[in-house]
Design a protein around this motif. Structure first.
Motif, PDB file in Angstrom:
ATOM      1  N   ILE A  44       0.927  -1.309  -0.248  1.00  0.00           N
ATOM      2  CA  ILE A  44      -0.027   0.077   0.049  1.00  0.00           C
ATOM      3  C   ILE A  44       0.923   1.214  -0.077  1.00  0.00           C
ATOM      4  O   ILE A  44       0.380   2.320  -0.529  1.00  0.00           O
ATOM      5  CB  ILE A  44      -0.867   0.025   1.151  1.00  0.00           C
ATOM      6  CG1 ILE A  44      -2.001  -1.229   1.041  1.00  0.00           C
ATOM      7  CG2 ILE A  44      -1.745   1.349   1.247  1.00  0.00           C
ATOM      8  CD1 ILE A  44      -2.762  -1.420   2.469  1.00  0.00           C
ATOM      9  N   GLU A  47       4.311   3.391  -3.854  1.00  0.00           N
ATOM     10  CA  GLU A  47       3.563   3.796  -4.854  1.00  0.00           C
ATOM     11  C   GLU A  47       3.856   3.372  -6.220  1.00  0.00           C
ATOM     12  O   GLU A  47       2.830   3.037  -6.889  1.00  0.00           O
ATOM     13  CB  GLU A  47       3.749   5.263  -4.920  1.00  0.00           C
ATOM     14  CG  GLU A  47       3.105   5.954  -5.878  1.00  0.00           C
ATOM     15  CD  GLU A  47       3.274   7.627  -5.556  1.00  0.00           C
ATOM     16  OE1 GLU A  47       3.191   8.187  -6.887  1.00  0.00           O
ATOM     17  OE2 GLU A  47       3.469   8.007  -4.591  1.00  0.00           O
ATOM     18  N   LEU A  50       2.092  -0.159  -6.100  1.00  0.00           N
ATOM     19  CA  LEU A  50       0.435   0.066  -6.100  1.00  0.00           C
ATOM     20  C   LEU A  50      -0.010   0.481  -7.425  1.00  0.00           C
ATOM     21  O   LEU A  50      -1.084  -0.022  -7.997  1.00  0.00           O
ATOM     22  CB  LEU A  50       0.285   0.855  -4.967  1.00  0.00           C
ATOM     23  CG  LEU A  50      -1.232   1.369  -4.803  1.00  0.00           C
ATOM     24  CD1 LEU A  50      -1.910   0.174  -4.503  1.00  0.00           C
ATOM     25  CD2 LEU A  50      -1.386   2.499  -3.920  1.00  0.00           C
ATOM     26  N   THR A  51       0.859   1.101  -7.899  1.00  0.00           N
ATOM     27  CA  THR A  51       0.581   1.704  -9.671  1.00  0.00           C
ATOM     28  C   THR A  51       0.312   0.688 -10.601  1.00  0.00           C
ATOM     29  O   THR A  51      -0.538   0.462 -11.182  1.00  0.00           O
ATOM     30  CB  THR A  51       1.667   2.717 -10.022  1.00  0.00           C
ATOM     31  OG1 THR A  51       1.613   3.989  -9.059  1.00  0.00           O
ATOM     32  CG2 THR A  51       1.349   3.261 -11.358  1.00  0.00           C
ATOM     33  N   LEU A  54      -2.725  -1.252  -9.627  1.00  0.00           N
ATOM     34  CA  LEU A  54      -3.937  -0.567 -10.193  1.00  0.00           C
ATOM     35  C   LEU A  54      -4.266  -0.636 -11.654  1.00  0.00           C
ATOM     36  O   LEU A  54      -5.162  -0.706 -12.105  1.00  0.00           O
ATOM     37  CB  LEU A  54      -3.901   0.636  -9.603  1.00  0.00           C
ATOM     38  CG  LEU A  54      -4.032   1.184  -8.212  1.00  0.00           C
ATOM     39  CD1 LEU A  54      -3.813   2.355  -7.704  1.00  0.00           C
ATOM     40  CD2 LEU A  54      -5.172   0.460  -7.691  1.00  0.00           C
ATOM     41  N   LEU A  65     -12.141   2.916  -6.581  1.00  0.00           N
ATOM     42  CA  LEU A  65     -10.987   2.925  -5.620  1.00  0.00           C
ATOM     43  C   LEU A  65     -10.471   4.233  -5.213  1.00  0.00           C
ATOM     44  O   LEU A  65      -9.508   4.310  -4.373  1.00  0.00           O
ATOM     45  CB  LEU A  65      -9.859   1.860  -5.925  1.00  0.00           C
ATOM     46  CG  LEU A  65     -10.514   0.692  -5.992  1.00  0.00           C
ATOM     47  CD1 LEU A  65      -9.453  -0.398  -6.822  1.00  0.00           C
ATOM     48  CD2 LEU A  65     -10.629  -0.184  -4.674  1.00  0.00           C
ATOM     49  N   GLN A  66     -11.064   5.343  -6.079  1.00  0.00           N
ATOM     50  CA  GLN A  66     -10.311   6.487  -5.678  1.00  0.00           C
ATOM     51  C   GLN A  66     -10.627   7.005  -4.395  1.00  0.00           C
ATOM     52  O   GLN A  66      -9.974   7.893  -3.831  1.00  0.00           O
ATOM     53  CB  GLN A  66     -11.042   7.440  -6.869  1.00  0.00           C
ATOM     54  CG  GLN A  66     -10.417   7.399  -8.230  1.00  0.00           C
ATOM     55  CD  GLN A  66     -10.828   8.364  -8.989  1.00  0.00           C
ATOM     56  OE1 GLN A  66     -10.342   9.002  -9.741  1.00  0.00           O
ATOM     57  NE2 GLN A  66     -12.195   8.522  -9.276  1.00  0.00           N
ATOM     58  N   TRP A  72      -4.442   6.955  -3.377  1.00  0.00           N
ATOM     59  CA  TRP A  72      -5.094   6.240  -4.577  1.00  0.00           C
ATOM     60  C   TRP A  72      -5.726   6.997  -5.362  1.00  0.00           C
ATOM     61  O   TRP A  72      -5.728   7.151  -6.646  1.00  0.00           O
ATOM     62  CB  TRP A  72      -5.946   5.203  -3.848  1.00  0.00           C
ATOM     63  CG  TRP A  72      -5.447   3.967  -3.077  1.00  0.00           C
ATOM     64  CD1 TRP A  72      -4.290   3.950  -2.354  1.00  0.00           C
ATOM     65  CD2 TRP A  72      -5.791   2.517  -3.229  1.00  0.00           C
ATOM     66  NE1 TRP A  72      -3.875   2.626  -1.991  1.00  0.00           N
ATOM     67  CE2 TRP A  72      -4.832   1.978  -2.462  1.00  0.00           C
ATOM     68  CE3 TRP A  72      -6.654   1.885  -3.884  1.00  0.00           C
ATOM     69  CZ2 TRP A  72      -4.902   0.450  -2.171  1.00  0.00           C
ATOM     70  CZ3 TRP A  72      -6.941   0.565  -3.993  1.00  0.00           C
ATOM     71  CH2 TRP A  72      -6.026  -0.094  -3.011  1.00  0.00           C
ATOM     72  N   ILE A  76      -4.803   7.345  -9.271  1.00  0.00           N
ATOM     73  CA  ILE A  76      -5.817   7.120 -10.480  1.00  0.00           C
ATOM     74  C   ILE A  76      -6.193   8.287 -11.385  1.00  0.00           C
ATOM     75  O   ILE A  76      -6.520   8.405 -12.516  1.00  0.00           O
ATOM     76  CB  ILE A  76      -6.987   6.149  -9.648  1.00  0.00           C
ATOM     77  CG1 ILE A  76      -6.302   4.958  -8.936  1.00  0.00           C
ATOM     78  CG2 ILE A  76      -8.336   6.134 -10.847  1.00  0.00           C
ATOM     79  CD1 ILE A  76      -7.486   4.464  -8.002  1.00  0.00           C
TER      80      ILE A  76
END
Length: 447
Positions: A44, A47, A50-51, A54, A65-66, A72, A76
């Protein structure tokens, strides 16, 4: 036995949901989930990792999820993220399961939708999209063109010098100035959108306009990459004979109507815009060379004076043309054009005689049996995919919208309209006239 197997089977589909039961809301509350593990927290808080995760999710999930966290939302909502997501997850018209419709009835604009999948989530999503379109306040659009998830809308406003681009998935929109070349707003005859999901960073708009008093069509091209219009060197001399018994305004009105018919069927494929012509040659405008290029036109039968086009568009990376002729107006040919533009050929021949039995209202007794107008059905959309062996017609009938799977020969009723007919200024409107259909595809592409 074989005849019984070949007969189309009717299957009803209803998109309704009902919350039943009297269970108190608090009794359905689940216990709180355990706190995230150290490995989950490391993902989490990373970054880059996580990117990458996503980027693998569909647009609809990402938009939800925004609200997870500010981080996040920041990731996004970034234009670079959305461009990269669109590149990695290209849309395809063959995957379209949702359609939105547009019509103007008694000068009142209306949007509606149809979900070919039995998905309540799709229904809720399309309801939001059509509501957003209906709530636009810039004048209602009278010219709409969609392409692979983006929409170009031209407001019905004589004074307007702008149109707007819209992404219904993200609800993002922007205004774009119309080209300066046409002196008169009414001289613009078409705005066609070209958006390639394999190259989602940019899109193009092709404006077809006429410089009066010449009966010559001109073409201007807008690129979102440069943000400017360019008038091309290409032109098209429109074949129109003035009626000496009519005044100038009536002749102009007749000419514009003929041009509108020519550019009614526009389809984008392989960096080119294509138009089907009921009366003459088909047109293909190459957006890279900014020139016309050869395109075959199906022959008009000797005993017919024009083509009776039910549908023209792109699906699954191919151009399709659907037409029918008297005296067998219920015998429909689905033509596909060869990828090398060498010819059209009949991909499917569909016998819709069974519709007369299942839906007798499609027969208009005012016309003779050998007249095309006797059978009241239209084809707002067609979805095909050779890889998945899929070919489906969406049919507009009096009071109903149905789909017919050409491969499995299954019929699904999607929408019932009551009453099936209506009188308006003495005209019997027995057709369900939601016929201006556009495929909706999810994309995060920026406009």
């Amino acid at each position: 036995m074989a005849d019984e197997e070949d007969k189309p089977q009717l299957r009803l589909t209803h998109y309704t949901s009902k919350i039943s039961g009297t269970t108190p809301l608090h009794s359905a509350v689940s216990p709180l989930p355990p706190p995230p593990s150290p490995s989950t927290l490391s993902i989490i808080n990373n970054e880059d990792l996580l990117t990458e995760i996503l980027l693998c999710l569909p647009p609809k999930s990402l938009l939800r999820l925004q609200c997870v966290s500010k981080l996040w939302l920041s990731i996004i909502s970034r234009p670079n993220f959305r461009r990269l997501h669109a590149r990695r997850n290209p849309t395809s018209s063959a995957a379209a399961t949702n359609l939105f419709f547009y019509r103007v009835f008694c000068w009142v604009p209306e949007f509606n939708f149809l979900c070919l999948s039995n998905s309540l989530e799709d229904v809720n999503s399309m309801r939001v999209i059509t509501s957003n379109l209906s709530n636009r306040r810039e004048g209602f659009p009278w010219r709409i063109h969609s392409c692979n998830g983006l929409i170009c809308l031209d407001p019905y406003d004589d004074e307007s010098t702008k149109f707007f681009m819209y992404n219904p998935t993200t609800n993002q929109s922007r205004f774009i100035q119309l080209p300066d070349s046409p002196e008169d707003r009414h001289s613009i005859r078409d705005l066609s959108l070209a958006f390639d999901p394999l190259k989602p960073d940019h899109y193009k708009i092709l404006c077809v306009w006429m410089r009066l008093p010449e009966i010559v069509l001109r073409f201007s091209l807008y690129s979102s990459e440069t943000g400017v219009w360019k008038e091309t060197d290409e032109s098209y001399e429109f074949d129109f004979e003035w009626d000496e018994e009519l005044d100038e305004d009536d002749n102009l009105s007749s000419m514009f109507n003929s041009i509108n018919v020519l550019f009614k069927y526009g389809a984008y494929l392989d960096d080119a815009m294509h138009w089907a012509n009921a009366d003459g040659d088909f047109l293909c405008f190459d957006l890279w060379s900014e020139r016309f290029k050869p395109m075959p036109s199906p022959l008009i039968p000797d005993d017919q004076w024009r083509r009776n086009i039910l549908y023209f568009g792109e699906s699954g990376g191919h151009l399709h043309l659907i037409e029918t002729y008297s005296p067998r107006a219920t015998l429909v040919d689905v033509l596909e054009m060869e990828s090398d533009y060498s010819k059209w050929y009949v991909k499917h021949r569909v016998d819709l005689d069974f519709l007369i039995v299942e839906y007798p209202l499609i027969v208009n007794e005012a016309f003779d049996p050998d007249e095309v107008e006797r059978y009241q059905f239209r084809v707002p959309s067609f979805v095909a995919d050779e890889k998945e062996n899929k070919a489906k017609l969406v049919l507009s009938l009096p009071g109903k919208l149905i789909s017919y799977d050409i491969i499995t020969k299954k019929v699904v009723e999607h929408v019932e309209i009551n009453p099936p007919g209506a009188l308006y200024f003495g005209e019997n409107l027995t057709l369900y006239d939601w016929i201006d259909a556009h495929k909706h595809l999810e994309t995060l592409a920026c406009v």
